[in-house]
Structure formats: structure tokens, C-alpha cells
Motif scaffolding. Structure first.
Motif, mmCIF file in Angstrom:
data_model
loop_
_atom_site.group_PDB
_atom_site.id
_atom_site.type_symbol
_atom_site.label_atom_id
_atom_site.label_comp_id
_atom_site.label_asym_id
_atom_site.label_seq_id
_atom_site.Cartn_x
_atom_site.Cartn_y
_atom_site.Cartn_z
ATOM 1 N N LYS B 579 0.827 -1.185 0.000
ATOM 2 C CA LYS B 579 0.000 0.000 0.000
ATOM 3 C C LYS B 579 0.875 1.255 0.000
ATOM 4 C CE LYS B 579 -4.004 1.618 2.368
ATOM 5 N NZ LYS B 579 -4.618 1.744 3.682
ATOM 6 N N LEU B 580 1.964 1.190 0.741
ATOM 7 C CA LEU B 580 2.842 2.354 0.858
ATOM 8 C C LEU B 580 3.601 2.610 -0.434
ATOM 9 C CD1 LEU B 580 4.500 1.953 4.350
ATOM 10 C CD2 LEU B 580 2.773 3.580 3.655
ATOM 11 N N GLN B 581 4.139 1.559 -0.992
ATOM 12 C CA GLN B 581 5.112 1.742 -2.065
ATOM 13 C C GLN B 581 4.532 1.568 -3.460
ATOM 14 O OE1 GLN B 581 8.987 0.099 -1.057
ATOM 15 N NE2 GLN B 581 8.743 1.918 0.200
ATOM 16 N N GLY B 582 3.337 1.049 -3.555
ATOM 17 C CA GLY B 582 2.816 0.768 -4.881
ATOM 18 C C GLY B 582 3.325 -0.578 -5.324
ATOM 19 N N LYS B 584 4.373 -1.884 -8.018
ATOM 20 C CA LYS B 584 5.560 -1.962 -8.865
ATOM 21 C C LYS B 584 6.823 -2.075 -8.012
ATOM 22 C CE LYS B 584 7.218 1.286 -11.711
ATOM 23 N NZ LYS B 584 6.974 2.588 -12.294
ATOM 24 N N ASN B 585 6.913 -1.181 -7.033
ATOM 25 C CA ASN B 585 8.125 -1.123 -6.237
ATOM 26 C C ASN B 585 8.354 -2.364 -5.409
ATOM 27 O OD1 ASN B 585 7.875 1.465 -7.216
ATOM 28 N ND2 ASN B 585 9.046 2.268 -5.484
#
Lengths: 275, 592, 324
Positions: B579-582, B584-585
Motif C-alpha cells: 500500500k505504501l510503495q505501490g 511496482k516497487n
């Protein structure tokens, strides 16, 4: 339908509707006899400057000349630096921003900032934009929706991002992240935006987009931009200030400065002869 | 915006208060134990106590008469130092290289399984390690021991080393992973091989976290009691080579505390004081080493590094240690499961315990949960607040930070048995003069504080300053920045800290026996009632050697609970991260 | 084996090779250990309890040579010896029965002592001076190493109604039945008990006052007390499990809890005899034999008190010395 909205003067319309209070700050900057020390190091020496409203002013100079430091004085981000002492008079509009009566947070709301490296928060695109307004008490979902749309539209990203509002902002490309940061800064409707080398980490296309954005923004806000890229200064700025070793060497209309610099040092720097 | 200002001030006060509570906790424990030990020390003589060779207490000794017993603890001091050093050599080296392996050499799948299993180790109560040492390790060494028995320094160091593995691995791994990928890539771009980049760029950058993990490890090793008393031999003699009976300071307390006479009790508390001084010295030394490196180290170290390139050896070591650790893990977990699984019955698990009936651990499960709730409610907010204070409200390196941090390090080093002594004489007395879940909860909470503070601090450090700047530049105050940007970004790290803490609550025995209850009991009636946690139940079941099967079954249940906790936490942490990083990351990070 | 090896090597992965090397090294190491383990070493491993254990007290009081017990030897001789109270250097000490029993169950050369009730197939109890430890030999006094289980109450504070009733129960023949079930030695002789065996009639309804009973004291008596409490609740349906607060941390905590009792609801337990001048009311509920145990594979079947004395003081250090 969304396009239609964009065509109207969204900024002004929402400005009244969303009740984000206009603060008693103006949008011009006036600095008199500013000195800044990091511990014993005299980083800025007796600087006076008048930055006009609704113009783009560029700060140029070699690394370590104090231009970023000077920029950060305008929203008092230097307060966060240990051992930093500032003297002199800094006024935004008529307000002395270093007086005890000034609320730092209110000041920063009115003087937005965009950093060298894009720094979106690790949350969704929507929450990134809504962060500022929420800070200043906007809670209603409908209002926030409007602010998000308005800000993204101002930053020319609404069409790109309208379907990804709930995705993490960290998933965007570097250029998108930087423009998102600009949109985030715009969301609280500042009168001044400070940009600290906003394109140094970006590719030419993204850089171009941000430069275009700056030119559009000066209709509504005063922009002060620190840049290493002299072409960029020429392309977008109305006024340029050249800093060297903590001194403000020369300040004037960009066109004039780049064609007929007064000072030898300025000439050396902008012609690339600087040692 | 008066209210905002009030909020800022209030929060600062609260965060500072949390930090102060930490200091007060340390000072209280210190003062309490020191004050109680002064009469004994003045009777025995400080010099005779610390440098005396002979420990031979006399139960009849009282303060107002001449004493007959001998109270010299030098053999135990030596014993504690040697076994801790041994444990650090074993656990520190194994843990460090395993962490490097997991963070930078293993495939994601291996990493996931391996990591889960190592965390599982943290949930095994020390009594079980004691049995593992006794049933597996000691017989292994008995053949080559000149005393015909494997007990002694070697096995104690090995077992303690294994016990501190989860602490060392988990924290080192976190800090290795927190090193920006750009460092690694920068090194690779200069032509460094993968292992060179890892050992010469990433590892030095993670130094403070790794050191912190070792400090916590030292704390755990020096404070370990229940396992040590099963494998060290406990004779109050100097350790004599790798084998042979010896006694540690903690063992000295637990061996005699139940029956001690007046002067003897004072001498045991004084033993606690020596332990505290020990911890303080260790922390001081670590502090000196760290600051020394920062000031003069880099130039010298560079030369040395260029002269010998250890990175290749390091790579091999990482693989080898990971292999060894894997074997040990399988052995321990296999040992517990083979002995315990056949005896897990519904009756054991779910029925309420009836006095005189078949043993049952249903009440223990409930009591454990109640204890977890209390200790988390107290330790987590306090710990996080203290970490926030240290990382967000103070200049890095200021005196206040130093004081609080060393207080916390001391707290982390205090042996659990000393917490037990403290809890028994304070919380138990306050909460109705009987052992209770509440008293146990308070005692354990103080123990958890350092774990929570340290790991929260590490994850707060890993939140980039640009997030803070970004938030402040938008006009958000400090409080808002902390609560809305910094803490959420640090959440996965904080989460793992809480898991570590829960693991510790679940597996702790020694301090709970004296504060919460020492026997198998029926369903707890409330927080003021007594109860035995699973680990204590395990101890009580095994104590008279009559319910060993049930004891192993309990150990299995404990491990399964820890596994479930870890898995759940892993899933939540992953979700949070995503949730924090998306998406993809997260994916990109995993592939690496 | 070879095929797996070939497959692994053929896989050509360095990684696999390394793992294989590690496994090989571990195997070799284990082999070396196994080899060393085959070498005969008949050194006796002496296992005891911590200095203040009730079990140890019972053992040290009885084990003697030439009229001197282990306890006296520990108190009076070589006070500067760095071993603990008379036991030989290098002796192993444990804080629980299970520690001693586990050590003996896993150590070929270990000798130790535990409560007879805890002896199971993993350890072997030796005849002492030719006598097998059993209920009969303990009662008759033939088996020498034994101790009483003591129930204590306050002398100065009157017991609450429920505590007094529980004490009546503990003194009863019903309680003696439980003692037998729990593998302790039932004790009925009034002289030895310091109290007669009575008959217990359950109360039909709860007595006046608070029903809390605090049970404190010896861990050796944990299982016994557990069963006794269970029976008492079974007989008296008005009594709740939660009324019993049981916390066992050793005989001396039982004594001090009784001494500090101001309410009259503390039942203390100790696993060593009360002195004649005790400040507490007490009776001996049962006897317990302390069995001398060795590994089941040991060829040893019996031992004398003199030999035990020599083993624990270090005069005898090898099994071969016992035979000769």
C-alpha cells in the motif's frame, strides 16, 4: 465533462468554494541585509533583494554558493538545520516572516516548496495531494475531491492520473512524481512556490513539462527557482540572481543579464569560463 | 491556530514523557536493587564479594551477627563473561553472515522460508533450548569430554549462540535491507563484484543496526537463565576448559533465590547489581568502539581493506553459515516436533484445567493472550513514543539522546531474572500481594521496551528526511508530519518490532514464575487473577519429570502459535508495504 | 547416494557444490564425534540438586561415612574448597527433578537422586545398602534416604472456616488415598505424622466468610497438592477452583508465607522435616523416598551410603573403583 471543467477558471472558482483561508501574506519577497551562519561558517553575506510578484526568478551560481540556503530562508526550512543563525529582514508582502508573531506553518502554507529529488509520500496519489488541505482542516470528501482535481489540473496531470488516484505515488515515474509534488504544493493555494533544482534529476521531456508548468503557474503565483541549468534560467525566468561564495553578485532582468552582464564574475560564469 | 500549537506542545510533552519513563524505569530498577543489596555488600565486603573465589552461602547468616558463609562470585563473573563471549562468537558470527546471506545472497523463496523459521526460534521458550542442549548437544560432546559429560562452556556457548540468532538475524537483516539500493549499485558500477559491493559498501552502511543487534544479543545471552541452568553444570567454580561444570551469575540467582537466607538473599541481589554493572560496561564499550570508528577509523580502515579483500571469504562464509544454521534449525524444530506432536490432544488443548485432573493448557493459552494484550498495550505505545522522541525531537548525538539510549541499552541488557526479582517485589506487592496477570504484564512490558524502542528507532531512521521536509514544507506541523508521514512509512519495521516483542512475551519464563504464577491453573478469572503462560506451563509440567510428553506438546503448540503470528504479521506487513510503495516497487524489490 | 551426488555435481551449480561440501564436513565431524564417543571413559558424573533443595537436604542428611554425613562434611570440612558445600569439584547441579532425571536419562555415566514418585523407565533406581526403594521399605525405615512432606499452618492466626475445613480434609484418610495414588508413601502413624488420621465429612454448604485459600511452598509437592485440591473441590461442590490461589516456589517460601499469614488462609507445604522448635502448626502428610538413580544402561544395580559419600565428595571418581 471533466474537460469542460478544466476550461473554466477552476482555480479561482474553487478558491472561494473550498474556504482555504487566504493568509495575510503577500506574494512578493523583500530581503534586507540578510546574513546566515552555519556555526562559524558565514554562508550568506549581507544580501538584499526584491523579488517581484507573479514572476519567475531564477537563482544561479556554482554549487555551495548559498543559493539553495537562501531559498530555504523564505519558508524558514533552515529552522530545521542545527546551528543555523539568520539575521536581517525577510518580508513576504508586508509580513516579517522571522518575527515571533509569524506562524511558521501558516507561512509554509503560503510559501510552497518543491525539492531537488521528488519526494512524494508513501501513500496514494489522492492522499498526497489531500495532505496539505487536510493539514489545514479540510475534511469533507467533496471538497477534497475538488481540490485534488483542481491541483492536478493546474499541474497538467489530471488526465494522466485521474484513473490512478488510489495507487501509491511511489509507483509513478520520476517526472510524474515531481509534477505530483508541484500539484501537492499547489493544493494549499500558496502565493509563492520555491523550487530547489526541481529538474536536476529528470529527463529532458519531464524537464520541459515542468518548465511549461512554471510558465503557466506565474499567472497565479510567484515562482523562485534554483537551477544549475543556465539555459533553463534563460528559457523560463524573468529575473535572475547570480550567487557566488555567499555573495549576491548580480541581480536583474534575465535577458539583460545573459546578454550584458555587469560583473566580470557573472560573465565568466554564464559563458562557462568559470574556474 | 492556537489549538495546533497546543497540540504540538502536548505531543512534545508526551513523547518526552515516554522517554523519561524509560529513564525512570531504569533508575528505579537500579536504585531498587542496589539499595536492597547494600546491607549484604557491606557485611560481606565489596572486594571479597567481587574477587572472592568461594561461594558457599550459609542460610542462617543474618545481618546483625557475624557471618559464616563465604560469598565470593568471581567464578560466576568469569563464567558469565566466558559464556557470553562464546555465545557472541557463535551467535554473532552465525547471525551476521546468515543475515547477509538472507538479505543479499539468497533467492526470495529461500529467504522467505528461512526468515520465517528463524523467527520461529525466537518463540521457543528457553526451557526447550535447555532440553535440546541436554538431550541433543551434551550427549554429542560427552564422548569427547574428559569429564565424561558434555556440560560446560562449549555447549553453553553453542546453545546461547543459537538462542541469540533470531535477535541478531532479524535486526541485522532489517538494517541491511534498509541500505539504499543506490549504494550497492554505485559499487557495482565501479566494477565491484556482487560480494564486494555487499561486504564493502552495504555492510558498512548497515553497521549501526548490526551493532545494535549484537548488543541486544549480548543482553539476551548474559541474561539467559532457564536454558543455562540445564547445561552449564552450575557448580560455583571457574570454567575449566571447554567442558566442566561452571555457573553463571543468572544461574546463581535462580538456583538459590527460592530458599535464600537473609544475607544470602542480599548476596543474590548483589549478584544482580554486578550483572547491571556488567551491562553498563558492555554498553559503554560499544559506545566507545562506535564513536572511535566514526572519528578516526575511515582512513585506516580503508588501507586495511584494500590490503586484504575479505569479501570473497565473506561470500563463502555466508553460504556456509546459512547451511549450518539451516541444519541447526531443522534439528531443533525436529526435536521439539517429534517429541511433542504425538501428544497434542484436544483434551490438552481445549479443556479447562481441573485440579487433580489431566494436565491441560487451555487456560495457559488464554493467560498467554491476556499477557500479550497487557504488555503490548503498555510497551508498544511507550516504546514507539520514546523512539519518536529520540529520532524526531532531539538533535542526533545530543546528550539527552545519549542518556536515553544508554538507559534503553541497559534496560535491554538487564537479565530477565532481575526483572523477575524486581516485579516480584514491586508489581506483585502493588496488585494485591499475589501473583497476577497484571503484575506479569507490567514486568514483561518493561522488558519489551528496549526491543520496541530499538527496532522502531531503526525503522524511523530508514524513513528518508525528504518525506519530513516535504511535509513540513506544506505547512504541516511536526506532530502531523510524524503521525501522517513518518510513522506510516516506518510501519512495516515497527510491525516486525512488535512481532519480536510478542515472541519474547510468549517464550519468557523466568520473570513470570515470580510475578504471574508458577503452577498450572484453571481458566484465568481476570487480570488480577493468576495464570500460567504456555512457557510457564511447559516449565511447570516438566518440573517434576512426570508430564514430559505434555511439556513437549506444549512446546509444539507454542511454536505453532509463533508461526501463526509470524505468518499473519508477514502478510499484514506485506500488504502495508504494498500500500505504501505501490505494487511496482514491492515487486522490484523482491526480485532483487 | 552416488547418483544423487552425480546429479548434483552435474547440475554444475556452484551453489549445490558448496551445500554438498558443507554437508560432507558436518558428516565427517559427526563421525569423529561418534568415534570419540566409542572410547571408554568410566568417569562418574556426579549430579546433585541446588544447595537449598529439600531433596538434597534429605539426601545429604543420610548419606554418611564413618559417622559423618555429607551435610556435616559440607559444613565443617575444607571450607575453602571451591566446590559447593562438600560436593566434589565439577559436580552438576539442577534446580528441578526433571533436570536431574534428564541428565541421568541421557548420560551413561551420571548418578543422581530424585523423588521416588518421579522415577520412570528412563532412569534406574539403585538399591541402597541392599534395599529397594518402595512404600514398604520406606515405611519400615529400611530404605534410608527419605523425608516427610509437611503441611504447615499459622500458630498465631486462627484459620478461616474454609481453611480449617481444608486442613481437616488434608488430615483425613481420604487424603491418604490421594497420597497413595500420587506415588508418595502414605503415612498413618500418629506419632510420625504429628497428627491422627481422621475421617472427613464434606460440608453441605459453604462456610461463613471468604473462601480464598492460599497454598504456598514446595515444588516437590506440586502434583500431590494439585490432586488433593481437585479431590476437595469434587467433594465440596460449593467450592470454586478460583478460590484456590496456588503458587509454589520452594519450601522456604511456604514457611515464610505461613509466618506472614494475618488472615488465616495460608496452607504451607515443605518437603523437609520441621524442626522440634518450629513456630508453626504442622503435620507430616506423607513420606517420600529419595531414589538414587543412574542411566538404565548402567551395569550398576546397588550402592552403599559409604560409596555415595565417597562419590559425592570425590574420593571415588570412576565406576571401576566401585566394583573393587
Amino acid at each position: 465533462m471533466l474537460k469542460e471543467k478544466k476550461d473554466t477558471d477552476v482555480g479561482r472558482k474553487n478558491g472561494t468554494e473550498t474556504n482555504v483561508k487566504k493568509a495575510p501574506f503577500g506574494n512578493s519577497i523583500s530581503v534586507k541585509r540578510a546574513d546566515l551562519f552555519y556555526g562559524d561558517f558565514h554562508a550568506l553575506k549581507n544580501i538584499s533583494i526584491e523579488i517581484p510578484s507573479n514572476r519567475i526568478t531564477a537563482f544561479i551560481g556554482p554549487s555551495g554558493c548559498g543559493k539553495s540556503t537562501f531559498l530555504k530562508c523564505f519558508n524558514r526550512m533552515n529552522d530545521l538545520v542545527e546551528g543555523c543563525r539568520i539575521s536581517g529582514e525577510f518580508r513576504i508582502g508586508d509580513v516579517d516572516i522571522y518575527s515571533d508573531a509569524t506562524d511558521v506553518n501558516e507561512l509554509r502554507k503560503n510559501v510552497g516548496m518543491v525539492f531537488q529529488k521528488p519526494n512524494p509520500f508513501p501513500m496514494s496519489v489522492y492522499d498526497n495531494i489531500a495532505y496539505g488541505p487536510r493539514t489545514f482542516g479540510v475534511r469533507k470528501r467533496s471538497q477534497l475531491d475538488e481540490i485534488v482535481e483542481r491541483s492536478l489540473t493546474q499541474a497538467a496531470m489530471w488526465d494522466e492520473l485521474k484513473d490512478r488516484l488510489n495507487k501509491s505515488a511511489l509507483g509513478l515515474s520520476g517526472g510524474q512524481q515531481q509534477r505530483l509534488c508541484i500539484a501537492r504544493a499547489l493544493a494549499v493555494q500558496p502565493q509563492i512556490i520555491l523550487m530547489d533544482e526541481p529538474t536536476s534529476a529528470l529527463d529532458p521531456i519531464s524537464t520541459g513539462k515542468i518548465e511549461d508548468l512554471c510558465s503557466q503557474l506565474k499567472e497565479q503565483v510567484t515562482v523562485v527557482i534554483v537551477t544549475h541549468n543556465m539555459q533553463q534560467a534563460v528559457r523560463i525566468s524573468d529575473k535572475t540572481a547570480f550567487f557566488l561564495l555567499g555573495d549576491l553578485v548580480e541581480y536583474g532582468d534575465t535577458e539583460k543579464m545573459f546578454t550584458m552582464p555587469h560583473d566580470k564574475r557573472t560573465e565568466d560564469y554564464i559563458t562557462g569560463r568559470f574556474g | 491556530m492556537v489549538s495546533a500549537k497546543v497540540k504540538e506542545t502536548l505531543s512534545k510533552v508526551l513523547f518526552t514523557a515516554a522517554a523519561i519513563i524509560c529513564i525512570v524505569a531504569v533508575v528505579t530498577i537500579f536504585v531498587f536493587i542496589v539499595a536492597k543489596s547494600i546491607p549484604a555488600l557491606s557485611k560481606i565486603g565489596v572486594f571479597d564479594f567481587i574477587f572472592g573465589d568461594v561461594w558457599r552461602p550459609d542460610k542462617e547468616d543474618v545481618y546483625d551477627q557475624a557471618i559464616n558463609g563465604k560469598y565470593g562470585i568471581l567464578p560466576m563473573i568469569v563464567g558469565s563473561i566466558f559464556s557470553t563471549v562464546g555465545a557472541i562468537i557463535v551467535g554473532g558470527v552465525l547471525g551476521f553472515f546468515t543475515a547477509v546471506f538472507l538479505a543479499r545472497f539468497s533467492s526470495p523463496k529461500v529467504k522467505k522460508i528461512f526468515g520465517t523459521v528463524i523467527n520461529l526460534l525466537a518463540g521457543i521458550p528457553s526451557v526447550v533450548y535447555g532440553f535440546f542442549g541436554m538431550y541433543v548437544m551434551i550427549p554429542l560432546f560427552s564422548g569427547i569430554s574428559p569429564t565424561a559429560d558434555g556440560s560446560g562452556l562449549l555447549v553453553t556457548s553453542l546453545v546461547l549462540g543459537i538462542m541469540i540468532l533470531p535477535t541478531v538475524v532479524a535486526l541485522s537483516k532489517t538494517s541491511l535491507e534498509a541500505v539504499p539500493q543506490s549504494y550497492y549499485e554505485g559499487a557495482r558500477a565501479l566494477g565491484a563484484r556482487h560480494e564486494q559491493a555487499v561486504f564493502r559498501t552495504v555492510v558498512p552502511a548497515a553497521k549501526s543496526g548490526i551493532t545494535a543487534s549484537v548488543i541486544l544479543g549480548v543482553g539476551r545471552a548474559i541474561g539467559e537463565t532457564m536454558a543455562v541452568i540445564m547445561i552449564a553444570g552450575n557448580s560455583p567454580e571457574y570454567p575449566d576448559g571447554l567442558f566442566g561444570s561452571f555457573r553463571t551469575l543468572t544461574a546463581n540467582i535462580v538456583l538459590e533465590m527460592g530458599y535464600a537466607g537473609e544475607v544470602q538473599m542480599g548476596a543474590l541481589l548483589s549478584t544482580g547489581v554486578i550483572l547491571l554493572i556488567f551491562i553498563a560496561i558492555i554498553n559503554l564499550l560499544f559506545g566507545l568502539v562506535m564513536s572511535d570508528r566514526k572519528q578516526h577509523g575511515s582512513g585506516r580502515r580503508h588501507l586495511r581493506e584494500i590490503k586484504y579483500d575479505f569479501s570473497k571469504a565473506g561470500k563463502v562464509l555466508s553460504w556456509v553459515t546459512a547451511g549450518i544454521v539451516a541444519v541447526v534449525l531443522v534439528l531443533i524444530i525436529g526435536f521439539v516436533f517429534i517429541k511433542g506432536i504425538p501428544h497434542i490432544t484436544p483434551q490438552l488443548l481445549f479443556s479447562d484445567y481441573k485440579y487433580g485432573g489431566e494436565p491441560s493448557i487451555g487456560p495457559a493459552i488464554v493467560a498467554t493472550l491476556m499477557l500479550i494484550v497487557i504488555s503490548i498495550l503498555i510497551a508498544v505505545p511507550l516504546g514507539i513514543a520514546t523512539a519518536v522522541y529520540l529520532n524526531e525531537y532531539t538533535r542526533r548525538g545530543s546528550r539527552m539522546v545519549k542518556i536515553v539510549r544508554s538507559a534503553i541499552d541497559v534496560l535491554s541488557g538487564i537479565p530477565s531474572i532481575v526483572y523477575g526479582l524486581f516485579g516480584a517485589l514491586t508489581f506483585v506487592v502493588w496488585f494485591g500481594n499475589t501473583t497476577s496477570i497484571l503484575a506479569g504484564g507490567f514486568t514483561v512490558s518493561i522488558m519489551l521496551l528496549p526491543v520496541v524502542v530499538r527496532s522502531t528507532e531503526e525503522s524511523l531512521k530508514s524513513v528518508p528526511d525528504s518525506f519530513r521536509e516535504g511535509s513540513l514544507a506544506l505547512g504541516a506541523g511536526k506532530v502531523r508530519t510524524i503521525f501522517k508521514v513518518v510513522l506510516p512509512s516506518a510501519l512495516p519495521g515497527i510491525f516486525s518490532a512488535i512481532i519480536l516483542a510478542v515472541g519474547r512475551v510468549v517464550s519468557e519464563t523466568a520473570p513470570l514464575i515470580w510475578t504471574m504464577g508458577s503452577v498450572i491453573q484453571p481458566m484465568p478469572t481476570g487480570f488480577l487473577g493468576g495464570g500460567a503462560t504456555l512457557a510457564v506451563a511447559l516449565y511447570a509440567l516438566s518440573n517434576e519429570y512426570r508430564y514430559m510428553n505434555e511439556a513437549y506438546a506444549t512446546a509444539c503448540v507454542l511454536m505453532i502459535i509463533v508461526l501463526a503470528l509470524n505468518t499473519a504479521a508477514g502478510i499484514i506487513a506485506y500488504r502495508l508495504q504494498r500500500k505504501l510503495q505501490g505494487e511496482k516497487n514491492v515487486k522490484r524489490k523482491k526480485r532483487y | 547416494m552416488y547418483t544423487t551426488m552425480a546429479v548434483i555435481l552435474k547440475g554444475g551449480k556452484k551453489v549445490m557444490k558448496k551445500i554438498f561440501a558443507v554437508i560432507l564436513a558436518i558428516t565427517l565431524l559427526t563421525g569423529a564425534f561418534a568415534f570419540a564417543a566409542c572410547q571408554p571413559n568410566d568417569t562418574i558424573v556426579v549430579v546433585g540438586r541446588e544447595a537449598s533443595s529439600g531433596t538434597r537436604e534429605a539426601f545429604d542428611k543420610v548419606v554418611a561415612k564413618d559417622g559423618m554425613t555429607l551435610e556435616e562434611y559440607g559444613n565443617e570440612t575444607n571450607p575453602d574448597d571451591d566446590a559447593e558445600s562438600g560436593y566434589r569439584e565439577g559436580a552438576l547441579y539442577f534446580t528441578s527433578t526433571s533436570g536431574v532425571a534428564s541428565k541421568v536419562a541421557t548420560g551413561k555415566n551420571a548418578i543422581g537422586y530424585i523423588s521416588l514418585g518421579s522415577v520412570d523407565s528412563t532412569v534406574k533406581a539403585l538399591k541402597v545398602n541392599g534395599t529397594e526403594p518402595s512404600t514398604e521399605t520406606v515405611l519400615s525405615g529400611e530404605y534410608p534416604i527419605q523425608r516427610p512432606f509437611v503441611i504447615m499452618t499459622s500458630k498465631t492466626t486462627a484459620l478461616t472456616a474454609v481453611a480449617a475445613d481444608f486442613l481437616n480434609f488434608l488430615k483425613s484418610s481420604t487424603a491418604q488415598q490421594i497420597v497413595t495414588n500420587e506415588k508418595a508413601v502414605s503415612l498413618t502413624d500418629e506419632q510420625q505424622r504429628n497428627a491422627p488420621v481422621t475421617e472427613y465429612t464434606p460440608l453441605t454448604s459453604a462456610p461463613q466468610g471468604d473462601l480464598t485459600i492460599n497454598v504456598r511452598g514446595s515444588t516437590s509437592m506440586a502434583d500431590l497438592m494439585d490432586a488433593l485440591v481437585g479431590k476437595y473441590i469434587e467433594l465440596n461442590s460449593w467450592m470454586q477452583q478460583s478460590n484456590f490461589k496456588i503458587d509454589l516456589q520452594g519450601s522456604s517460601t511456604g514457611r515464610s508465607a505461613v509466618d506472614a499469614d494475618t488472615v488465616g488462609n495460608v496452607i504451607g507445604m515443605a518437603s523437609s522435616a520441621e524442626k522440634a522448635d518450629t513456630p508453626r502448626n504442622y503435620f507430616n502428610i506423607a513420606l517420600d523416598a529419595v531414589a538414587v538413580v543412574v542411566n538404565p544402561n548402567s551395569s550398576l544395580t546397588q550402592i552403599t551410603l559409604e560409596q555415595l559419600f565417597d562419590i559425592y565428595t570425590g574420593n571415588i571418581t570412576k565406576f571401576s573403583q566401585l566394583v573393587g
